[in-house]
Design an enzyme around this catalytic site. Structure first.
Site, PDB file in Angstrom:
ATOM      1  N   HIS A 199       4.168   7.176   3.829  1.00 16.13           N
ATOM      2  CA  HIS A 199       4.829   5.753   3.562  1.00 16.13           C
ATOM      3  C   HIS A 199       4.565   5.004   2.326  1.00 16.13           C
ATOM      4  O   HIS A 199       3.168   5.060   2.005  1.00 16.13           O
ATOM      5  CB  HIS A 199       5.171   5.073   4.822  1.00 16.13           C
ATOM      6  CG  HIS A 199       3.998   4.433   5.315  1.00 16.13           C
ATOM      7  ND1 HIS A 199       3.112   4.938   6.388  1.00 16.13           N
ATOM      8  CD2 HIS A 199       3.373   3.136   5.293  1.00 16.13           C
ATOM      9  CE1 HIS A 199       2.125   4.100   6.759  1.00 16.13           C
ATOM     10  NE2 HIS A 199       2.207   2.913   5.912  1.00 16.13           N
ATOM     11  N   GLU A 255       7.653   0.941   5.257  1.00 16.54           N
ATOM     12  CA  GLU A 255       6.840  -0.023   5.904  1.00 16.54           C
ATOM     13  C   GLU A 255       7.231  -1.309   5.306  1.00 16.54           C
ATOM     14  O   GLU A 255       6.993  -1.410   3.988  1.00 16.54           O
ATOM     15  CB  GLU A 255       5.457   0.191   6.204  1.00 16.54           C
ATOM     16  CG  GLU A 255       4.801  -0.852   7.158  1.00 16.54           C
ATOM     17  CD  GLU A 255       3.118  -0.396   7.213  1.00 16.54           C
ATOM     18  OE1 GLU A 255       2.775   0.185   6.409  1.00 16.54           O
ATOM     19  OE2 GLU A 255       2.624  -0.966   8.153  1.00 16.54           O
ATOM     20  N   HIS A 298       0.797  -1.022  -0.158  1.00 17.00           N
ATOM     21  CA  HIS A 298      -0.017   0.074   0.117  1.00 17.00           C
ATOM     22  C   HIS A 298       0.976   1.214  -0.037  1.00 17.00           C
ATOM     23  O   HIS A 298       2.142   1.378   0.195  1.00 17.00           O
ATOM     24  CB  HIS A 298      -1.077   0.046   1.032  1.00 17.00           C
ATOM     25  CG  HIS A 298      -0.418  -0.128   2.500  1.00 17.00           C
ATOM     26  ND1 HIS A 298      -0.168  -1.164   3.356  1.00 17.00           N
ATOM     27  CD2 HIS A 298       0.147   1.091   3.413  1.00 17.00           C
ATOM     28  CE1 HIS A 298       0.472  -0.925   4.332  1.00 17.00           C
ATOM     29  NE2 HIS A 298       0.613   0.378   4.476  1.00 17.00           N
TER      30      HIS A 298
HETATM   31 CO    CO Z   1       1.023   1.278   6.402  1.00 19.15          CO
END
Ligand code: CO
Length: 134
Positions: A79, A130, A7
Site C-alpha cells: 500500500h 492508507e 510511506h
Molecule cells: Co502503512
C-alpha cells in the site's frame, strides 16, 4: 485533500533478509523490527530523506497480509500512505463521492500512533491506499 506521501509499504516473506538488503545493498537507515499486533504485522521502518519505506511481514494467524503473500510469494508493494490533516473530514469527503472505506470507516491507530484508514484498492487503480492523520 491528500498531502505528503508518508510511506510505501512492501510486504515481505522474510523481514530480516529484506531489512538487511535495504541496509547492506541500498545503504538505507533501517530501524528495529516492531510488532503491531492490532494490525497483524511486524514492521521495519526505513527512513529516507523524503519519505519512509515500511517492510511488513505477517504476525499471527489472521494477518491481513498473509493472503497477499500467498499471491505474491516474493513480496511486493502492499500500500501507499498519504497524509491528511483531518481523517474524519477526509473519510466523509470520500464516502460522499462513492469511495469504499475499509473497516466500517472507523479509524484505527496506525504504526506511528496516529489515526489511519484504508481505501478499497478497486476504487484506486488496484492500489490499496492508507490515509494517516498528521
Ligand atoms: Co502503512
Amino acid at each position: 485533500m491528500i498531502g505528503r506521501l508518508n510511506h510505501i509499504a512492501i510486504a515481505v516473506p522474510d523481514l530480516e533478509a529484506a531489512a538487511r538488503r535495504y541496509q547492506d545493498m541500498l545503504g538505507a537507515s533501517v530501524g528495529a523490527p516492531q510488532d503491531e499486533p492490532d494490525h497483524g504485522v511486524t514492521v521495519v521502518f526505513i527512513t529516507l530523506p523524503n519519505t519512509k519505506v515500511e517492510l511488513l511481514t505477517p504476525l499471527g494467524k489472521d494477518s491481513p497480509i498473509a493472503r497477499f503473500l500467498e499471491r505474491n510469494p516474493a513480496g511486493g508493494i502492499h500500500h501507499l500512505c498519504y497524509e491528511v490533516k483531518d481523517i474524519i473530514a477526509a473519510r466523509d469527503h470520500l464516502l460522499a463521492r462513492g469511495a469504499r472505506v475499509l473497516g466500517g470507516g472507523k479509524p484505527k491507530i496506525g504504526a506511528h500512533g496516529k489515526p489511519v484508514l484504508f481505501l478499497h484498492p478497486g476504487d484506486f487503480n488496484g492500489t490499496l491506499i492508507e490515509l494517516e492523520e498528521v
